[in-house]
Motif scaffolding. Structure first.
Motif, PDB file in Angstrom:
ATOM      1  N   GLU A  23     -29.990 -74.971  27.354  1.00  0.00           N
ATOM      2  CA  GLU A  23     -29.017 -76.063  27.486  1.00  0.00           C
ATOM      3  C   GLU A  23     -29.683 -77.419  27.647  1.00  0.00           C
ATOM      4  O   GLU A  23     -29.200 -78.423  27.116  1.00  0.00           O
ATOM      5  CB  GLU A  23     -28.095 -75.834  28.685  1.00  0.00           C
ATOM      6  N   TRP A  24     -30.794 -77.469  28.373  1.00  0.00           N
ATOM      7  CA  TRP A  24     -31.309 -78.750  28.833  1.00  0.00           C
ATOM      8  C   TRP A  24     -32.456 -79.320  28.017  1.00  0.00           C
ATOM      9  O   TRP A  24     -32.798 -80.497  28.182  1.00  0.00           O
ATOM     10  CB  TRP A  24     -31.717 -78.634  30.295  1.00  0.00           C
ATOM     11  N   THR A  25     -33.067 -78.553  27.120  1.00  0.00           N
ATOM     12  CA  THR A  25     -34.151 -79.115  26.304  1.00  0.00           C
ATOM     13  C   THR A  25     -33.623 -80.299  25.493  1.00  0.00           C
ATOM     14  O   THR A  25     -32.676 -80.172  24.723  1.00  0.00           O
ATOM     15  CB  THR A  25     -34.730 -78.049  25.362  1.00  0.00           C
ATOM     16  N   GLY A  26     -34.217 -81.460  25.713  1.00  0.00           N
ATOM     17  CA  GLY A  26     -33.811 -82.671  25.006  1.00  0.00           C
ATOM     18  C   GLY A  26     -32.605 -83.370  25.591  1.00  0.00           C
ATOM     19  O   GLY A  26     -32.230 -84.452  25.113  1.00  0.00           O
ATOM     20  N   LYS A  27     -31.989 -82.802  26.609  1.00  0.00           N
ATOM     21  CA  LYS A  27     -30.793 -83.398  27.213  1.00  0.00           C
ATOM     22  C   LYS A  27     -31.209 -84.246  28.400  1.00  0.00           C
ATOM     23  O   LYS A  27     -31.983 -83.803  29.251  1.00  0.00           O
ATOM     24  CB  LYS A  27     -29.836 -82.296  27.671  1.00  0.00           C
ATOM     25  N   THR A  28     -30.690 -85.449  28.477  1.00  0.00           N
ATOM     26  CA  THR A  28     -31.056 -86.332  29.580  1.00  0.00           C
ATOM     27  C   THR A  28     -29.813 -86.973  30.175  1.00  0.00           C
ATOM     28  O   THR A  28     -28.884 -87.349  29.466  1.00  0.00           O
ATOM     29  CB  THR A  28     -32.002 -87.449  29.111  1.00  0.00           C
ATOM     30  N   ASP A  29     -29.804 -87.062  31.473  1.00  0.00           N
ATOM     31  CA  ASP A  29     -28.790 -87.801  32.216  1.00  0.00           C
ATOM     32  C   ASP A  29     -29.412 -88.142  33.556  1.00  0.00           C
ATOM     33  O   ASP A  29     -29.921 -87.253  34.246  1.00  0.00           O
ATOM     34  CB  ASP A  29     -27.517 -86.976  32.399  1.00  0.00           C
ATOM     35  N   ARG A  30     -29.383 -89.394  33.923  1.00  0.00           N
ATOM     36  CA  ARG A  30     -30.038 -89.829  35.159  1.00  0.00           C
ATOM     37  C   ARG A  30     -29.483 -89.123  36.387  1.00  0.00           C
ATOM     38  O   ARG A  30     -30.173 -88.990  37.394  1.00  0.00           O
ATOM     39  CB  ARG A  30     -29.865 -91.343  35.326  1.00  0.00           C
ATOM     40  N   ARG A  31     -28.235 -88.644  36.310  1.00  0.00           N
ATOM     41  CA  ARG A  31     -27.626 -87.995  37.469  1.00  0.00           C
ATOM     42  C   ARG A  31     -28.126 -86.576  37.674  1.00  0.00           C
ATOM     43  O   ARG A  31     -27.975 -86.004  38.754  1.00  0.00           O
ATOM     44  CB  ARG A  31     -26.100 -88.002  37.316  1.00  0.00           C
ATOM     45  N   VAL A  32     -28.699 -85.976  36.641  1.00  0.00           N
ATOM     46  CA  VAL A  32     -29.263 -84.627  36.752  1.00  0.00           C
ATOM     47  C   VAL A  32     -30.694 -84.671  36.216  1.00  0.00           C
ATOM     48  O   VAL A  32     -30.991 -84.165  35.127  1.00  0.00           O
ATOM     49  CB  VAL A  32     -28.415 -83.596  35.987  1.00  0.00           C
ATOM     50  N   PRO A  33     -31.599 -85.266  36.977  1.00  0.00           N
ATOM     51  CA  PRO A  33     -32.981 -85.366  36.512  1.00  0.00           C
ATOM     52  C   PRO A  33     -33.720 -84.040  36.679  1.00  0.00           C
ATOM     53  O   PRO A  33     -33.364 -83.212  37.519  1.00  0.00           O
ATOM     54  CB  PRO A  33     -33.570 -86.443  37.416  1.00  0.00           C
ATOM     55  N   TYR A  34     -34.733 -83.847  35.869  1.00  0.00           N
ATOM     56  CA  TYR A  34     -35.553 -82.639  35.980  1.00  0.00           C
ATOM     57  C   TYR A  34     -36.909 -82.909  35.350  1.00  0.00           C
ATOM     58  O   TYR A  34     -37.111 -83.913  34.637  1.00  0.00           O
ATOM     59  CB  TYR A  34     -34.865 -81.447  35.306  1.00  0.00           C
ATOM     60  N   ASN A  35     -37.832 -82.023  35.609  1.00  0.00           N
ATOM     61  CA  ASN A  35     -39.175 -82.146  35.054  1.00  0.00           C
ATOM     62  C   ASN A  35     -39.138 -81.698  33.600  1.00  0.00           C
ATOM     63  O   ASN A  35     -39.129 -80.501  33.300  1.00  0.00           O
ATOM     64  CB  ASN A  35     -40.159 -81.298  35.858  1.00  0.00           C
ATOM     65  N   THR A  36     -39.088 -82.657  32.707  1.00  0.00           N
ATOM     66  CA  THR A  36     -38.962 -82.344  31.278  1.00  0.00           C
ATOM     67  C   THR A  36     -40.254 -81.802  30.681  1.00  0.00           C
ATOM     68  O   THR A  36     -40.235 -81.247  29.574  1.00  0.00           O
ATOM     69  CB  THR A  36     -38.550 -83.599  30.500  1.00  0.00           C
ATOM     70  N   ALA A  37     -41.355 -81.946  31.405  1.00  0.00           N
ATOM     71  CA  ALA A  37     -42.655 -81.575  30.839  1.00  0.00           C
ATOM     72  C   ALA A  37     -43.036 -80.124  31.083  1.00  0.00           C
ATOM     73  O   ALA A  37     -43.940 -79.603  30.429  1.00  0.00           O
ATOM     74  CB  ALA A  37     -43.739 -82.488  31.408  1.00  0.00           C
ATOM     75  N   VAL A  38     -42.370 -79.458  32.030  1.00  0.00           N
ATOM     76  CA  VAL A  38     -42.805 -78.126  32.443  1.00  0.00           C
ATOM     77  C   VAL A  38     -41.622 -77.172  32.492  1.00  0.00           C
ATOM     78  O   VAL A  38     -40.568 -77.494  33.030  1.00  0.00           O
ATOM     79  CB  VAL A  38     -43.474 -78.163  33.841  1.00  0.00           C
ATOM     80  N   GLN A  39     -41.803 -75.998  31.904  1.00  0.00           N
ATOM     81  CA  GLN A  39     -40.868 -74.906  32.109  1.00  0.00           C
ATOM     82  C   GLN A  39     -41.540 -73.927  33.074  1.00  0.00           C
ATOM     83  O   GLN A  39     -42.499 -73.249  32.719  1.00  0.00           O
ATOM     84  CB  GLN A  39     -40.499 -74.221  30.792  1.00  0.00           C
ATOM     85  N   GLN A  40     -41.030 -73.882  34.293  1.00  0.00           N
ATOM     86  CA  GLN A  40     -41.631 -73.087  35.353  1.00  0.00           C
ATOM     87  C   GLN A  40     -41.321 -71.603  35.155  1.00  0.00           C
ATOM     88  O   GLN A  40     -40.176 -71.228  34.895  1.00  0.00           O
ATOM     89  CB  GLN A  40     -41.103 -73.540  36.714  1.00  0.00           C
ATOM     90  N   ARG A  41     -42.329 -70.777  35.272  1.00  0.00           N
ATOM     91  CA  ARG A  41     -42.118 -69.340  35.219  1.00  0.00           C
ATOM     92  C   ARG A  41     -41.351 -68.907  36.471  1.00  0.00           C
ATOM     93  O   ARG A  41     -41.738 -69.213  37.587  1.00  0.00           O
ATOM     94  CB  ARG A  41     -43.458 -68.614  35.124  1.00  0.00           C
ATOM     95  N   MET A  42     -40.261 -68.198  36.282  1.00  0.00           N
ATOM     96  CA  MET A  42     -39.429 -67.737  37.382  1.00  0.00           C
ATOM     97  C   MET A  42     -39.841 -66.339  37.797  1.00  0.00           C
ATOM     98  O   MET A  42     -40.333 -65.551  36.975  1.00  0.00           O
ATOM     99  CB  MET A  42     -37.953 -67.723  36.970  1.00  0.00           C
ATOM    100  N   PHE A  43     -39.614 -66.035  39.078  1.00  0.00           N
ATOM    101  CA  PHE A  43     -39.760 -64.650  39.490  1.00  0.00           C
ATOM    102  C   PHE A  43     -38.560 -63.865  38.979  1.00  0.00           C
ATOM    103  O   PHE A  43     -37.424 -64.321  39.036  1.00  0.00           O
ATOM    104  CB  PHE A  43     -39.831 -64.500  41.000  1.00  0.00           C
ATOM    105  N   HIS A  83     -26.098 -93.790  29.731  1.00  0.00           N
ATOM    106  CA  HIS A  83     -25.575 -93.664  28.376  1.00  0.00           C
ATOM    107  C   HIS A  83     -24.565 -94.765  28.077  1.00  0.00           C
ATOM    108  O   HIS A  83     -23.953 -95.336  28.995  1.00  0.00           O
ATOM    109  CB  HIS A  83     -24.911 -92.302  28.178  1.00  0.00           C
ATOM    110  N   GLY A  84     -24.380 -95.030  26.792  1.00  0.00           N
ATOM    111  CA  GLY A  84     -23.432 -96.037  26.350  1.00  0.00           C
ATOM    112  C   GLY A  84     -22.005 -95.524  26.343  1.00  0.00           C
ATOM    113  O   GLY A  84     -21.732 -94.381  26.716  1.00  0.00           O
ATOM    114  N   PRO A  85     -21.060 -96.364  25.936  1.00  0.00           N
ATOM    115  CA  PRO A  85     -19.650 -95.981  25.927  1.00  0.00           C
ATOM    116  C   PRO A  85     -19.385 -94.752  25.063  1.00  0.00           C
ATOM    117  O   PRO A  85     -20.095 -94.497  24.073  1.00  0.00           O
ATOM    118  CB  PRO A  85     -18.956 -97.217  25.357  1.00  0.00           C
ATOM    119  N   TYR A  86     -18.378 -94.013  25.437  1.00  0.00           N
ATOM    120  CA  TYR A  86     -18.000 -92.802  24.702  1.00  0.00           C
ATOM    121  C   TYR A  86     -17.296 -93.202  23.414  1.00  0.00           C
ATOM    122  O   TYR A  86     -16.348 -93.990  23.423  1.00  0.00           O
ATOM    123  CB  TYR A  86     -17.079 -91.947  25.564  1.00  0.00           C
TER     124      TYR A  86
END
Length: 435
Positions: free
Chosen positions: A263-283, A358-361
């Protein structure tokens, strides 16, 4: 639930030490044999008033801390894994009455929050406490009731029979109405009660009343679940923001919660920031590898930042004037009277998009765009699962995650289940003669 007694009611850092001492005096009186059963505690004395108010808030705090995380895992906000596989039932959308993490942890905490809130109100009334203290306890009892109505398929109160979610919302509305009567002259408690009623009416698809009560709420109103920074594992229940532990990947063999790369690869919104550079291995206890993006502090948290991971001391905004505006916008688009025009909704959407960078809808589906903006504004704050329930039940819009479970490679065989609300727990079923 037989044999389960309430732990000492945790006081928040904002509560005076005197209140904590008073609470200790009544510790043994606030116990339950079943989560849904209320008995009259033998507590008297005006010195307990502060402690009773703190108890109502504190137990909501504990339940909310759990529910926000579990609801994020059960909706499309996050993917989640844990070393104890029953905890993953939320993530896999496969919650049954006997699911251990639900039956043994989540359900008791949610029921305990309402029980404590209602008891606190009763004792404050018996002690003839100041009206504002009773109103505060009523508000927290109301929001604890909203947790049950928002997330469960059916609800049981006071050891009684199962009731529908609509009836549970009516119970919350009744508590908020009483709070309004007692909170005259206190804008904070009035706004809290009115946004609670607006939320309940929206869920019931009473769009006109949702608009009426949401319009009473000041746009600047905010109320928070407050946390303190702590590195002590034993504090995760009642002191620090659980997202700190779950999304921080603190232990490679314990909690791991992150954003689904699909869902989030390439998606950006300042209200839901995340580390775009790393996909962390999950347990994960499964043999296939799983990974996620690491979330940073979202807009719905205090100290919102686009660069840092969530800390134990990030408070969570659980009700606000912003929520009231979203309620007006949604109810208006779906036919409620006395609300906003489509142009006003469009203006509101554009203002929220600007916060996200983001700009106007420019599209034609205001309803879909409003849902997207609401998701961004209230991310990780306990809204998403109730929203998915409401969208499908009231409007026929199904946004539940389906198909392959997120975060795994395409050849992994894991599929989402069909849970769309949480059932009454098996422990309640087994011990409640009215079910």
């Amino acid at each position: 639930m037989n044999g389960i007694s309430m732990q000492r009611l945790a006081l928040r850092s904002l509560v005076a030490l005197a209140a904590a001492a008073a609470l200790a005096a009544c510790e043994g009186a606030l116990n339950v044999d079943r989560p849904g059963q209320i008995t009259e505690p033998q507590v008297t004395g005006g010195e307990l008033n502060d402690a009773l108010v703190a108890a109502a808030e504190g137990e909501f705090h504990v339940a909310f801390n759990w529910v926000a995380n579990s609801g994020a895992a059960a909706s499309d906000e996050a993917i989640f894994a844990h070393g104890w596989s029953p905890w993953e039932d939320y993530d896999e959308r496969d919650i049954t009455p006997a699911s251990p993490a639900w039956d043994g942890i989540g359900y008791p905490w949610m029921q305990r929050a309402r029980v404590t809130g209602v008891r606190s109100v009763r004792q404050l009334e018996a002690a003839k406490a100041p009206a504002i203290q009773i109103a505060t306890a009523l508000n927290y009892a109301g929001f604890s009731t909203l947790l049950l109505a928002d997330y469960q398929c059916e609800v049981t109160f006071a050891g009684g029979p199962a009731v529908s979610r609509a009836v549970a919302y009516d119970s919350a509305i009744s508590l908020f109405q009483r709070a309004v009567t007692l909170a005259a002259g206190n804008p904070q408690m009035l706004d809290m009660a009115n946004v609670g009623m607006a939320r309940a009416y929206l869920a019931k698809k009473d769009l006109n009343n949702a608009i009426v009560f949401a319009a009473k709420v000041a746009p600047s109103f905010e109320v928070w679940v407050k946390f303190v920074d702590s590195n002590n594992f034993g504090d995760w229940v009642d002191k620090y923001n659980l997202y700190y532990r779950t999304s921080g990947f603190i232990s490679p063999a314990e909690f791991s919660l992150g954003l689904d790369p699909a869902e989030w690869t390439g998606k950006t919104d300042r209200r839901v920031p995340y580390n775009t550079a790393v996909q962390q291995r999950m347990f994960t206890s499964n043999p296939y590898p799983r990974s996620a993006f690491i979330p940073y502090v979202p807009y719905s948290f205090s100290r919102w930042t686009t660069e840092d991971t969530i800390t134990g001391g990030n408070n969570i905004r659980f009700a606000s004037g912003l929520e009231a505006q979203y309620i007006i916008a949604e109810a208006s688009l779906y036919g409620g009277t006395g609300g906003w025009t489509s142009a006003q909704v469009q203006s509101f959407i554009n203002a929220r998009r600007a916060v996200g960078g983001h700009g106007p809808y420019g599209g034609a589906d205001l309803k879909a765009e409003l849902r997207e903006q609401r998701k961004m504004d209230f991310f990780f704050a306990g809204y998403r699962m109730p929203d998915l329930i409401r969208y499908k039940a009231n409007y026929g819009v199904d946004l539940w995650p389906k198909g392959k479970v997120g975060g795994y490679p395409a050849n992994a065989p894991y599929m989402y289940g069909s849970t769309e609300c949480w059932p009454i727990a098996q422990s309640e079923i087994s011990t409640n003669p009215n079910l």
